[in-house]
Design a protein around this motif. Structure first.
Motif, PDB file in Angstrom:
ATOM      1  N   ALA A  31       0.820  -1.216   0.000  1.00 51.32           N
ATOM      2  CA  ALA A  31       0.000   0.000   0.000  1.00 51.32           C
ATOM      3  C   ALA A  31       0.851   1.262   0.000  1.00 51.32           C
ATOM      4  O   ALA A  31       0.355   2.348  -0.318  1.00 51.32           O
ATOM      5  CB  ALA A  31      -0.915   0.004   1.223  1.00 51.32           C
ATOM      6  N   GLU A  32       2.146   1.141   0.335  1.00 54.09           N
ATOM      7  CA  GLU A  32       3.009   2.318   0.492  1.00 54.09           C
ATOM      8  C   GLU A  32       3.687   2.781  -0.792  1.00 54.09           C
ATOM      9  O   GLU A  32       4.118   3.927  -0.864  1.00 54.09           O
ATOM     10  CB  GLU A  32       4.135   2.013   1.500  1.00 54.09           C
ATOM     11  CG  GLU A  32       3.672   1.828   2.910  1.00 54.09           C
ATOM     12  CD  GLU A  32       4.807   1.468   3.857  1.00 54.09           C
ATOM     13  OE1 GLU A  32       4.678   1.816   5.041  1.00 54.09           O
ATOM     14  OE2 GLU A  32       5.805   0.839   3.420  1.00 54.09           O
ATOM     15  N   THR A  33       3.814   1.902  -1.761  1.00 56.18           N
ATOM     16  CA  THR A  33       4.618   2.250  -2.935  1.00 56.18           C
ATOM     17  C   THR A  33       4.107   1.544  -4.192  1.00 56.18           C
ATOM     18  O   THR A  33       3.614   0.422  -4.098  1.00 56.18           O
ATOM     19  CB  THR A  33       6.106   1.870  -2.706  1.00 56.18           C
ATOM     20  OG1 THR A  33       6.853   2.168  -3.884  1.00 56.18           O
ATOM     21  CG2 THR A  33       6.275   0.408  -2.365  1.00 56.18           C
ATOM     22  N   PRO A  34       4.255   2.176  -5.339  1.00 49.32           N
ATOM     23  CA  PRO A  34       3.876   1.523  -6.597  1.00 49.32           C
ATOM     24  C   PRO A  34       5.002   0.654  -7.163  1.00 49.32           C
ATOM     25  O   PRO A  34       4.856   0.065  -8.218  1.00 49.32           O
ATOM     26  CB  PRO A  34       3.613   2.716  -7.528  1.00 49.32           C
ATOM     27  CG  PRO A  34       4.580   3.751  -7.047  1.00 49.32           C
ATOM     28  CD  PRO A  34       4.616   3.583  -5.541  1.00 49.32           C
ATOM     29  N   PHE A  35       6.124   0.568  -6.456  1.00 44.67           N
ATOM     30  CA  PHE A  35       7.306  -0.093  -7.003  1.00 44.67           C
ATOM     31  C   PHE A  35       7.321  -1.613  -6.817  1.00 44.67           C
ATOM     32  O   PHE A  35       8.218  -2.280  -7.310  1.00 44.67           O
ATOM     33  CB  PHE A  35       8.576   0.500  -6.399  1.00 44.67           C
ATOM     34  CG  PHE A  35       8.773   1.964  -6.725  1.00 44.67           C
ATOM     35  CD1 PHE A  35       8.515   2.455  -7.987  1.00 44.67           C
ATOM     36  CD2 PHE A  35       9.217   2.840  -5.758  1.00 44.67           C
ATOM     37  CE1 PHE A  35       8.690   3.793  -8.301  1.00 44.67           C
ATOM     38  CE2 PHE A  35       9.404   4.183  -6.050  1.00 44.67           C
ATOM     39  CZ  PHE A  35       9.142   4.662  -7.317  1.00 44.67           C
TER      40      PHE A  35
END
Length: 176
Positions: A31-35
Motif C-alpha cells: 500500500a506504500e509504494t507503486p514499485f
C-alpha cells in the motif's frame, strides 16, 4: 523512527512462525509504494500456505528468505532469493527486496543486499543474482548499482501501475 533514535537491527532467516507477520508486512508495503509487484492486497496467500513455504525453505540449498527486524520484534524489511531446482538453472537466483517506507534511507536495503550476496557466495551454487526493478525506482536502481549489479535490459511494459505501463529494468550480479 527519528534519525537519532537507536535501534537494534537484526537480520535472520525467516521461519514458519513469521508467516503472519510477513503477510501483514506485504499488505503494508504494497500500500506504500507503486514499485512492488503487488499492491495493498499483499501476497494474497493464506497463513498456512506461507508457513508451509517457509518450512520448505529451511535448509534449502539455493533459496532463502531473510527478514530484518528492529529491537527483535517489528518486521521492517524482507529479502529473498528464489532459484530453480533444475540442474541447468539452479545457479540463477532471483532477488526480491522490500523495506518499509518509514525506514527508507537508513541503509537497511544495503544491509539486506549484502546479506543476500554473502549467502549466495556461501551456497557455492548461486553464480548469478538477478532482479527486475520498476524503471522509475531510482533509489533501488542506485542501490543495486552500488552493490555491483549491472543493467542488462530495459523491458518495455514490464509492469502496469494505475493503468499505465512501466518499463522494468533487468539487473544482475555475477558471483565469481
Amino acid at each position: 523512527m527519528r534519525k537519532r533514535e537507536k535501534v537494534e537491527l537484526m537480520i535472520r532467516e525467516a521461519i514458519p512462525a513469521d508467516a503472519k507477520d510477513i503477510l501483514a508486512f506485504s499488505r503494508k508495503t504494497g500500500a506504500e509504494t507503486p514499485f512492488l509487484a503487488y499492491g495493498p492486497e499483499g501476497l494474497e496467500l493464506s497463513e498456512a500456505f506461507e508457513e508451509m513455504y517457509l518450512e520448505d525453505l529451511m535448509g534449502n540449498r539455493n533459496n532463502v528468505m531473510l527478514i530484518a527486524t528492529i529491537n527483535n520484534k517489528e518486521l521492517i524489511g524482507l529479502a529473498s532469493v528464489g532459484a530453480s531446482d533444475k540442474p541447468k538453472l539452479e545457479h540463477i537466483g532471483e532477488v526480491g527486496i522490500t523495506v518499509e517506507k518509514e525506514y527508507w534511507g537508513f541503509g537497511i536495503g544495503t544491509v539486506l543486499m549484502e546479506e543476500i550476496e554473502t549467502w549466495a557466495i556461501e551456497t557455492g551454487i548461486i553464480r548469478r543474482l538477478e532482479l527486475t526493478v520498476h524503471g522509475g525506482n531510482e533509489r533501488a536502481i542506485h542501490l543495486y548499482e552500488k552493490m555491483g549489479y549491472q543493467k542488462e535490459a530495459v523491458m518495455p511494459r514490464a509492469m502496469k501501475v494505475n493503468d499505465a505501463f512501466v518499463d522494468g529494468v533487468l539487473m544482475s550480479l555475477m558471483i565469481d
